[in-house]
Design an enzyme around this catalytic site. Sequence first.
Site, PDB file in Angstrom:
ATOM      1  N   GLU A 270      90.988  58.159 -43.822  1.00 38.18           N
ATOM      2  CA  GLU A 270      89.752  57.497 -43.404  1.00 38.18           C
ATOM      3  C   GLU A 270      90.054  56.185 -42.691  1.00 38.18           C
ATOM      4  OE1 GLU A 270      87.127  59.153 -47.207  1.00 38.18           O
ATOM      5  OE2 GLU A 270      87.817  57.078 -47.193  1.00 38.18           O
ATOM      6  N   HIS A 289      81.974  57.726 -45.511  1.00 45.97           N
ATOM      7  CA  HIS A 289      82.213  57.204 -46.869  1.00 45.97           C
ATOM      8  C   HIS A 289      81.144  56.173 -47.236  1.00 45.97           C
ATOM      9  CE1 HIS A 289      85.650  56.710 -49.967  1.00 45.97           C
ATOM     10  NE2 HIS A 289      84.503  56.408 -50.540  1.00 45.97           N
TER      11      HIS A 289
END
Length: 326
Positions: A270, A289
Site C-alpha cells: 500500500e 485503506h
Amino acid sequence: MNSSPEIVVLDGATLNPGDNPWDAVAALGPLTVHDRTPAGLTVERAQGAPVVLTNKTRLGADVIAALPELRYIGVLATGYDVVDLAAAGARGIPVCNVPGYGTESVAQFVVAQMLAMTRRVELHDSQVRGGEWNRCGEFTFWSTPQVELAGLTLGVVGFGGIGRRVAELGLALGMRVLAHAPRPKAPIESALFGFTGLEELFEYSDVVTLHCPLTAENDAFVNAALLGRMRPGSYLVNTARGRLVNETDLAQALHSGRLAGAALDVLAVEPPDPANPLLAAPNCLITPHMAWASLTARKRLMAIAADNVRMFLGGAAQNVVNKKFL
C-alpha cells in the site's frame, strides 16, 4: 520513569490530517509529531525518546536495538505487525495497541462494500448523468443484476469485536451468518447464526468477509483452493490485512467469472504497485485503506492512545500485546 518523557510520533498524518489534535498526548510530555518517517530516518527521529508512537512505520529488531532510551512503543492502530514484539519484550518494552476504536466504522464500511457490489449505486448514477436513462425509454432501468442481501449467507472469518459487529449487521439485514474463529467465542443468540470450519464457511457463503489479524500462519491463506470452494457468483470482502489474500489467485477468480465481485480496502503493498493484478481485474472495488478513518473513530483512537501512555507512565500498562515476551 520521568513523569514528562519525550514523546515522538513517527507517522501522525493519517490520524490527524488537521481535524484531530494531539492535545491529549501532548499533555503527557514534550511531543514531536512527524507526518511520516522514511525507514532510513526512523532511528534518528526516535533517538533519545522513551516513548515512541507508530502507525505503519516499522520498528524491527535492528531499530529497537539502536534506541537505548526506548521504554514504550505505542501502536496507533489495532494491528501490530509493524513491531518486532519479541525484540521489544527482550528489552522489557511493552508494545500497546488500540483495540476497539474502529469497530463501528469498519463494520459499517463492510456493509457499504457489500451494497456497492450488489446494487452498484454509483455506476447507475454515472449512467443517468451520461444519458442512458433517457435513451432507454422506460421509467426504470438497470445494467447490473440487483441483488438483495436478505436471505444470503454471510461468512465472517475472525470473530473479534469487528467480526462480531459485522455479523450483527448481517443478521439485521436478514442474512444468515456463518462465523469461523480459531479459538472459542461466545455465539450470537440467533437461529440464523452458527460457527463452522474455514473450508465449510467458504463453501456455503454468498459473501465472505475477513476480520482476522495477519500472522505467519495465515499469510495468503485465501488462495486458489479456498476461492475454488466459493459458490459461483459469490463475493469477497477484505478490510483486515491485504496479505491475507493471494492477490494473483483472486484476480484469476475474478477474470474467470467464478466470483461476482471483490471489495478490498487493503492490499499486500500500500499504495499498490502498478503491476498489482487486481487493478486490472473485473468487478474489483479497491479503496485506499479507509474503513477505519471516520472522524469519530480517529478521535476514539487518539483518546485511547493517550490513555495507554498515561497508564504506562503510572506503572500499569494496558492493551499490552507482547506480554508473553516481557
